[in-house]
Design a protein around this motif. Structure first.
Motif, PDB file in Angstrom:
ATOM      1  N   MET A  63      32.117 -76.748 -87.032  1.00 48.34           N
ATOM      2  CA  MET A  63      33.525 -77.142 -87.060  1.00 48.34           C
ATOM      3  C   MET A  63      33.663 -78.419 -87.868  1.00 48.34           C
ATOM      4  O   MET A  63      32.701 -79.180 -87.997  1.00 48.34           O
ATOM      5  CB  MET A  63      34.031 -77.384 -85.627  1.00 48.34           C
ATOM      6  N   PRO A  64      34.856 -78.683 -88.422  1.00 43.92           N
ATOM      7  CA  PRO A  64      35.075 -79.950 -89.130  1.00 43.92           C
ATOM      8  C   PRO A  64      34.876 -81.125 -88.168  1.00 43.92           C
ATOM      9  O   PRO A  64      35.139 -81.018 -86.974  1.00 43.92           O
ATOM     10  CB  PRO A  64      36.539 -79.850 -89.576  1.00 43.92           C
ATOM     11  N   GLY A  65      34.403 -82.241 -88.696  1.00 42.63           N
ATOM     12  CA  GLY A  65      34.182 -83.393 -87.829  1.00 42.63           C
ATOM     13  C   GLY A  65      32.928 -83.195 -87.003  1.00 42.63           C
ATOM     14  O   GLY A  65      31.893 -82.767 -87.504  1.00 42.63           O
ATOM     15  N   ARG A  66      33.026 -83.458 -85.717  1.00 39.87           N
ATOM     16  CA  ARG A  66      31.870 -83.298 -84.834  1.00 39.87           C
ATOM     17  C   ARG A  66      31.620 -81.820 -84.589  1.00 39.87           C
ATOM     18  O   ARG A  66      32.509 -81.092 -84.168  1.00 39.87           O
ATOM     19  CB  ARG A  66      32.111 -84.022 -83.515  1.00 39.87           C
ATOM     20  N   ASP A  67      30.399 -81.358 -84.866  1.00 37.59           N
ATOM     21  CA  ASP A  67      30.101 -79.936 -84.717  1.00 37.59           C
ATOM     22  C   ASP A  67      29.771 -79.592 -83.261  1.00 37.59           C
ATOM     23  O   ASP A  67      29.700 -80.454 -82.388  1.00 37.59           O
ATOM     24  CB  ASP A  67      28.981 -79.500 -85.654  1.00 37.59           C
ATOM     25  N   GLY A  68      29.567 -78.296 -83.028  1.00 35.83           N
ATOM     26  CA  GLY A  68      29.336 -77.827 -81.671  1.00 35.83           C
ATOM     27  C   GLY A  68      28.030 -78.283 -81.061  1.00 35.83           C
ATOM     28  O   GLY A  68      27.942 -78.502 -79.846  1.00 35.83           O
ATOM     29  N   LEU A  69      26.985 -78.452 -81.886  1.00 33.49           N
ATOM     30  CA  LEU A  69      25.704 -78.899 -81.362  1.00 33.49           C
ATOM     31  C   LEU A  69      25.790 -80.336 -80.851  1.00 33.49           C
ATOM     32  O   LEU A  69      25.316 -80.657 -79.756  1.00 33.49           O
ATOM     33  CB  LEU A  69      24.618 -78.786 -82.433  1.00 33.49           C
ATOM     34  N   SER A  70      26.428 -81.204 -81.647  1.00 25.48           N
ATOM     35  CA  SER A  70      26.591 -82.596 -81.241  1.00 25.48           C
ATOM     36  C   SER A  70      27.467 -82.706 -79.995  1.00 25.48           C
ATOM     37  O   SER A  70      27.158 -83.461 -79.064  1.00 25.48           O
ATOM     38  CB  SER A  70      27.213 -83.401 -82.390  1.00 25.48           C
ATOM     39  N   ALA A  71      28.559 -81.938 -79.975  1.00 24.86           N
ATOM     40  CA  ALA A  71      29.456 -81.963 -78.813  1.00 24.86           C
ATOM     41  C   ALA A  71      28.743 -81.463 -77.566  1.00 24.86           C
ATOM     42  O   ALA A  71      28.933 -82.010 -76.471  1.00 24.86           O
ATOM     43  CB  ALA A  71      30.688 -81.111 -79.098  1.00 24.86           C
ATOM     44  N   MET A  86      27.116 -70.850 -76.863  1.00 21.18           N
ATOM     45  CA  MET A  86      27.411 -71.050 -78.277  1.00 21.18           C
ATOM     46  C   MET A  86      27.889 -69.739 -78.901  1.00 21.18           C
ATOM     47  O   MET A  86      27.323 -68.681 -78.647  1.00 21.18           O
ATOM     48  CB  MET A  86      26.177 -71.539 -79.027  1.00 21.18           C
ATOM     49  N   LEU A  87      28.926 -69.853 -79.716  1.00 24.06           N
ATOM     50  CA  LEU A  87      29.528 -68.677 -80.350  1.00 24.06           C
ATOM     51  C   LEU A  87      29.723 -68.978 -81.831  1.00 24.06           C
ATOM     52  O   LEU A  87      30.340 -69.984 -82.185  1.00 24.06           O
ATOM     53  CB  LEU A  87      30.881 -68.371 -79.699  1.00 24.06           C
TER      54      LEU A  87
END
Length: 225
Positions: A63-71, A86-87
């Protein structure tokens, strides 16, 4: 009514609104699941999770900005954090292993049929890991890597010796896990109850001395190479 379980509370995180809408329609159509919030990026996901305290987060990877792994890493530092599934549309070794390393309990592709996504949400909500068949194959390939014929022979013999201790039903369950199936799908394949699947899986953990379903999948793959 007091004995009825509350629906599993789900947060959907994806930068594409159409994806969020589609997932909400699918999930909210189930009596045991409910979407409590949506987010379009990783930072918003963290805020929403802190506010809503969901049971499961359906998290996009890129995703733009903070990605799903970091979140995901940030969310899982919270006290009593939600389970994360995770999707993504992307299918690569780095993403699969990165998601698992981040602490996600599951990884499915966006083109996975809706019934399987629902099964994955339920499985993860119970605290059980689940990978799509494609993701399972990626994890196994990345975990094993190139090996000599001698190493393959040794691993095959060791794995077959471990699996020999299983009953026929336990072996069938192990093979279904290696195919990336969740508990509901295994129950349907083997024509048994989900409770029986859980019992067989518990026996697999004990008999094979493993800690997770990926390790079971690796043993099956080694034995059948």
């Amino acid at each position: 009514m007091d004995n009825e379980r509350e629906p599993v509370r789900v947060v959907i995180v994806d930068d594409e609104q159409l994806v969020r809408v589609a997932l909400r329609l699918v999930i909210d159509g189930e009596p045991d699941l409910t979407v409590v919030a949506e987010a379009a990026d990783g930072d918003a996901a963290i805020t929403v999770v802190d506010e809503q305290r969901p049971d499961v987060v359906l998290m996009d990877v890129r995703m733009p900005g903070r990605d799903g792994l970091s979140a995901t890493r940030e969310i899982l530092t919270r006290r009593a954090p939600p389970r994360v599934l995770m999707l993504t549309t992307f299918d690569s070794d780095a993403l699969v292993l990165g998601a698992l390393d981040a602490g996600a309990l599951g990884f499915v592709l966006k083109d996975t049929p809706p019934p399987r996504i629902l099964d994955a949400v339920r499985t993860v909500a119970e605290g059980n890991p689940v990978l799509s068949p494609a993701a399972t194959a990626r994890v196994i390939a990345a975990a094993t890597g190139p090996r000599s014929s001698y190493a393959r022979d040794s691993s095959r013999e060791a794995a077959r010796k471990q699996l020999a201790a299983l009953t026929e039903r336990e072996l069938e369950t192990a093979r279904a896990i290696a195919d990336g199936l969740g508990n509901p799908e295994i129950a349907r394949r083997l024509h048994i109850s989900i409770a029986t699947v859980k019992a067989h899986t518990g026996n697999l953990f004990a008999k094979l001395a493993v800690e997770n379903r990926v390790q079971i999948a690796l043993l099956v793959r080694d034995a059948e190479e």
